[in-house]
Design an enzyme around this catalytic site. Structure first.
Site, PDB file in Angstrom:
ATOM      1  CD  GLU A 252     -37.667  10.661 -37.158  1.00  0.00           C
ATOM      2  OE1 GLU A 252     -38.060  11.000 -36.027  1.00  0.00           O
ATOM      3  OE2 GLU A 252     -36.474  10.679 -37.493  1.00  0.00           O
ATOM      4  N   GLY A 375     -33.286   6.340 -36.317  1.00  0.00           N
ATOM      5  CA  GLY A 375     -33.161   5.031 -35.673  1.00  0.00           C
ATOM      6  C   GLY A 375     -32.368   4.103 -36.584  1.00  0.00           C
TER       7      GLY A 375
END
Ligand SMILES: Cc1cc2nc3c(=O)[nH]c(=O)nc-3n(C[C@H](O)[C@H](O)[C@H](O)COP(=O)(O)OP(=O)(O)OC[C@H]3O[C@@H](n4cnc5c(N)ncnc54)[C@H](O)[C@@H]3O)c2cc1C
Length: 397
Positions: A252, A375
């Site tokens: 990802e 993130g």
């Protein structure tokens, strides 16, 4: 050797996706951003190109390609429409890849052909209204009943593809992380469930409007209110989710970095063309030293991003964890670099850069999400520092 096209197949894939993007993605990007509309049919049509299951094995309807191929597709889509690219990422990386590498055989046989063809649209739900970076702080729970079914309660927030239209139609299938207890050391035990449209208690709380960028992707709050999930829809054994999550996060983060690369490339291209076309004080503006600084620094940053991203992609084995130092490293570096390059493009283009018709305004807004989603910058800094403590030799290897 071209690090971004390491084989003839990679180059052919890039050319195919670039041509398709120019023909189908580019003409719709402006309108879908403006009206905050997700182009569901366009995403579905990527199934015919074999791109929705790009990393899934061929026996389940996927294309069985590697991390470099995934990177190429995200870069190409994002150079035109990062919002659409994000919807593609949520489907193909966050759902399809996760299932392909972590699902049970029965789950893969039943669901992968549907999501690889585009018949079903998938999403992944980790974040919650009160827990994002603090993943283990999640409060969504799943409790197993005597008949083997699970009951999920909680809310998920910011879920890309969580709804597929403006009227609250949920994604066909969502990869949902929930708390199922604590282990003997008192740590949260997290498990994964496949929640499908029509399962009782699963609904869309709201489509989130007025986002800064990525407006061509749908972002939703999902509600699980005594949601009943069959016993067969837990992925692996209870408590195994952290392993799935960590492995998938690496791909990802790499593909989010690839999206940043697409934004950087397009921004550079736009500013470079404009600097030739625009004159001021009887000179092309590219003759002015201050403009040269924007262009020259953007080129160097773009080339550094490209090299680091494809070096990481070429070394990343999908389905295995342990490559976090560079998956976090590329996302940390490339997302901010893309934002800076889009900003430089807007500066070079003056007033024209500030309006949507000239593209970089949209790329500038879209780039910011990449510093938060999948993130935050701060989480990458922490992970890199932690990993360099465990493996200091990585610096001198
Ligand atoms: C458009 C969009 C799409 C998204 N798509 C998805 C999706 O499909 N699926 C999904 O599950 N999630 C998705 N997200 C959620 C995204 O991953 C989270 O927003 C992100 O992980 C940050 O979590 P948060 O928003 O709760 O911020 P918080 O975790 O509350 O962070 C707020 C700030 O505090 C900082 N911070 C937190 N903890 C620490 C610490 N220990 N040390 C230092 N600083 C810290 C953060 O870095 C940040 O700057 C999406 C978000 C957006 C905006």
């Amino acid at each position: 050797m071209d690090i971004a096209n390491p084989s003839e197949e990679h180059l052919m894939l890039r050319e195919m996706v670039r041509d398709w993007t120019n023909e189908y993605v580019e003409p719709q990007a402006f309108e879908h951003d403006k009206h905050e509309r997700f182009n569901l049919e366009l995403l579905r049509s990527m199934g015919e190109l074999g791109l929705l299951g790009i990393s899934a094995p061929e026996e389940y309807g996927g294309a069985g390609l590697d991390a470099t191929a995934c990177t190429i597709v995200h870069e190409e889509l994002s150079a035109s429409d990062p919002g659409f690219a994000l919807a593609y990422l949520a489907h193909s990386m966050l759902f399809v890849n996760n299932l392909a590498y972590n699902g049970t055989e029965a789950q893969k046989v039943r669901i992968l052909p549907k999501v690889c063809s585009g018949e079903w649209i998938g999403a992944m739900a980790m974040s919650e209204p009160d827990a994002g970076t603090d993943v283990l702080g999640l409060s969504t729970t799943a409790v197993q009943q005597d008949d083997g079914t699970w009951v999920i309660n909680g809310r998920k927030m910011w879920i890309t593809n969580g709804c597929i239209d403006d009227t609250g139609t949920p994604a066909d299938v969502v990869w949902v992380y929930a708390r199922t207890g604590t282990d003997d050391r008192g740590r949260v035990q997290m498990s994964t469930f496949l929640v499908e449209a029509g399962m009782p208690g699963y609904s869309v709380g709201q489509k989130i409007f007025d986002k800064t960028g990525m407006r061509a992707s749908n972002t939703a709050e999902l509600v699980f209110d005594n949601c009943i999930v069959p016993a067969d829809n837990i992925v692996g054994s209870p408590g195994e989710s952290l392993i799935h999550m960590m492995g998938n996060l690496e791909l990802e983060r790499l593909t989010l970095a690839a999206m940043a690369l697409g934004i950087a490339r397009r921004s550079l291209d736009e500013m470079n063309k404009y600097a030739t076309e625009r004159t001021a004080f009887k000179s092309q503006i590219r003759d002015f030293g201050q403009m040269q600084r924007y262009i020259g620094e953007s080129w160097a940053k773009y080339r550094a991003m490209r090299a680091y991203i494809y070096d990481t992609a070429n070394n990343l084995t999908i389905g295995t964890a342990g490559q976090r130092l560079d998956s976090d490293g590329v996302k940390r570096f490339a997302t901010t670099a893309a934002k800076e390059i889009a900003d430089a493009a807007m500066q070079v283009m003056g007033g024209y850069g500030y309006v949507a018709e000239y593209h970089v305004e949209r790329l500038w807004r879209d780039s910011k999400l990449l510093e938060i989603g999948g993130g935050t910058l701060e989480s990458h800094q922490k992970n890199i520092t932690r990993d360099l403590f465990k493996d200091a030799d990585a610096i001198n290897r």
